[in-house]
Design a protein around this motif. Structure first.
Motif, short mmCIF file in Angstrom:
data_model
loop_
_atom_site.label_atom_id
_atom_site.label_comp_id
_atom_site.label_asym_id
_atom_site.label_seq_id
_atom_site.Cartn_x
_atom_site.Cartn_y
_atom_site.Cartn_z
N ALA A 110 -15.64 -19.91 15.99
CA ALA A 110 -15.96 -20.59 14.73
C ALA A 110 -15.61 -22.07 14.80
CB ALA A 110 -15.24 -19.92 13.56
N LEU A 158 -20.78 -14.94 18.73
CA LEU A 158 -19.96 -14.36 17.67
C LEU A 158 -20.36 -12.91 17.40
CD1 LEU A 158 -19.57 -17.26 15.09
CD2 LEU A 158 -17.72 -15.78 15.90
N ASN A 212 -12.03 -16.92 15.74
CA ASN A 212 -11.68 -18.26 15.26
C ASN A 212 -11.95 -19.33 16.31
OD1 ASN A 212 -10.87 -16.95 12.97
ND2 ASN A 212 -8.69 -17.35 13.22
N ASN A 223 -13.52 -9.99 6.98
CA ASN A 223 -14.75 -10.20 7.74
C ASN A 223 -15.68 -9.02 7.48
OD1 ASN A 223 -16.73 -10.27 9.88
ND2 ASN A 223 -15.38 -11.61 11.03
N TYR A 264 -12.75 -20.41 10.34
CA TYR A 264 -13.10 -19.01 10.61
C TYR A 264 -14.53 -18.78 10.14
CZ TYR A 264 -11.90 -18.64 5.66
OH TYR A 264 -11.84 -18.84 4.30
N ASP A 265 -15.11 -17.68 10.59
CA ASP A 265 -16.47 -17.31 10.21
C ASP A 265 -16.40 -16.48 8.93
OD1 ASP A 265 -19.14 -16.65 10.10
OD2 ASP A 265 -19.08 -15.22 11.77
#
Length: 378
Positions: free
Chosen positions: A207, A273, A204, A312, A214-215
């Protein structure tokens, strides 16, 4: 016991569980009905009646994620403790207004600001129980970790008791929150449990550089490539080879994992990431495989995955690669994914209310099991 509350005789408990995690996603509120074992029936019965996540405002994110974590102003910290307790109480009162039946009490984890049980012998969760009880108009059980730390334990993880009583059909339970932790039942009847690594706290934070909370599904991470130097830095801390019991606090994450990411700030965001996800999956894979290696051959080879990280997709793909098909990764229905920790803290509150053990020394390293938590009357 604060408030002089009397032990209640009843066959079930309707409780509001409140959870505020280190990832700063928001405050989880869940109304759950818990039925203790009886002479005719072994095991706990439970059902989630309602659940809600209240996102943090930017002001609360700043207060919880930065200001108090670095402050030396004791008065400001105490004031914020009360304010956050009042805020939680108002959220609980509003949430209860949507329910059709009365609630017995509130069980609140609070928000961890300081957690250094080994270094300083302390842990502190913001959200004053008395202020919460007054604002909600309900009894409150809170401050679950302090008693265990006083007994020489880590004060964490506490979720293993809930894993044992509510999710025993799984060989291992994994929570992918701000910090990832797992638990599994040992052959000798004790519970193995420990924090594995920072998870959503890292993802986060990265991101946020793209203006995202968030991603989503790990899309940005999937588009990147691994950076070997960053991966080595993330994997380097001695914590990862230390034997359990062990736990992580935000202070450690900032000093180690987030510092490693900051040192690589010039690299493309998708690559950082991607590398962070590979690091998390690698640490989880080793921890899960090691846990299952100590269990009987007949153990159910499934790991239950909950918490925000369960959504995720790229992280789960990487985890499955690490486990190489030997252990199944199971993501349950959304209500359990999102509210499992709040559900379990509701259970821990009931156990405390009944004067029963809710903290396992085998998981925390304390001198003995205990029934942790302070109780406040409204």
């Amino acid at each position: 016991m604060k408030g002089g509350l009397k032990k209640r005789r009843q066959t079930d408990y309707r409780v509001i569980g409140v959870m505020s995690g280190t990832s700063l996603d928001g405050i989880d509120l869940v109304c759950v009905v818990l039925n203790p074992p009886t002479k005719r029936r072994s095991g706990w019965k439970w059902r989630i009646e309602a659940g809600q996540t209240v996102p943090f405002s930017m002001l609360w994110k700043q207060r919880l994620g930065l200001d108090m974590g670095q402050t030396s102003n004791a008065v400001a910290l105490v004031q914020l403790d009360v304010k956050f307790g009042q805020y939680l109480g108002c959220l609980v009162k509003k949430f209860c207004g949507q329910l059709t039946e009365n609630v017995d009490f509130v069980s609140s984890h609070g928000h961890t600001i300081f957690h250094q049980p080994t270094e300083l012998g302390l842990t502190f969760q913001l959200g004053h129980g008395g202020a919460l009880a007054a604002a909600a108009g309900l009894p409150v059980v809170c401050d679950f970790r302090s008693a265990d730390v006083a007994l020489g334990g880590q004060g964490a993880p506490l979720v293993p008791m809930g894993d044992r009583l509510l999710f025993s059909e799984f060989g291992c339970c994994l929570n992918l929150g701000g910090i990832a932790n797992l638990s599994a039942e040992r052959p000798d009847g004790t519970r193995l449990a420990f924090d594995v690594c920072a998870a959503n706290q890292l993802l986060n934070a990265l991101a946020a550089e793209a203006g995202l909370a968030y991603d989503a599904d790990g899309a940005l991470a999937r588009a990147g490539k691994e950076l070997p130097t960053l991966r080595a830095a993330l994997d380097a801390p001695e914590f990862f080879v230390r034997a359990a019991p062990k736990s992580l606090g935000r202070e450690w994450v900032e000093k180690n994992s987030l510092a490693a990411l900051k040192a690589a700030a010039d690299a493309p965001l998708p690559d950082r990431l991607h590398t962070a996800v590979r690091h998390i999956a690698g640490q989880l894979g080793r921890a899960i495989s090691s846990a299952f290696a100590t269990l009987p051959a007949e153990t159910d080879c499934r790991v239950l995955v909950t918490g925000g990280g369960a959504y995720n997709g790229f992280l789960l793909e990487c985890l499955r690669e690490e486990l190489a098909g030997s252990i199944a990764v199971v993501v349950p229905e959304p209500a359990i994914v999102e509210f499992k920790e709040a559900l379990i803290f509701a259970l821990l509150g009931v156990l405390r209310w009944r004067g029963e053990v809710n903290t396992l020394a085998s998981a925390t390293g304390a001198s003995r099991d205990s029934s942790g938590g302070a109780i406040y009357a409204p």
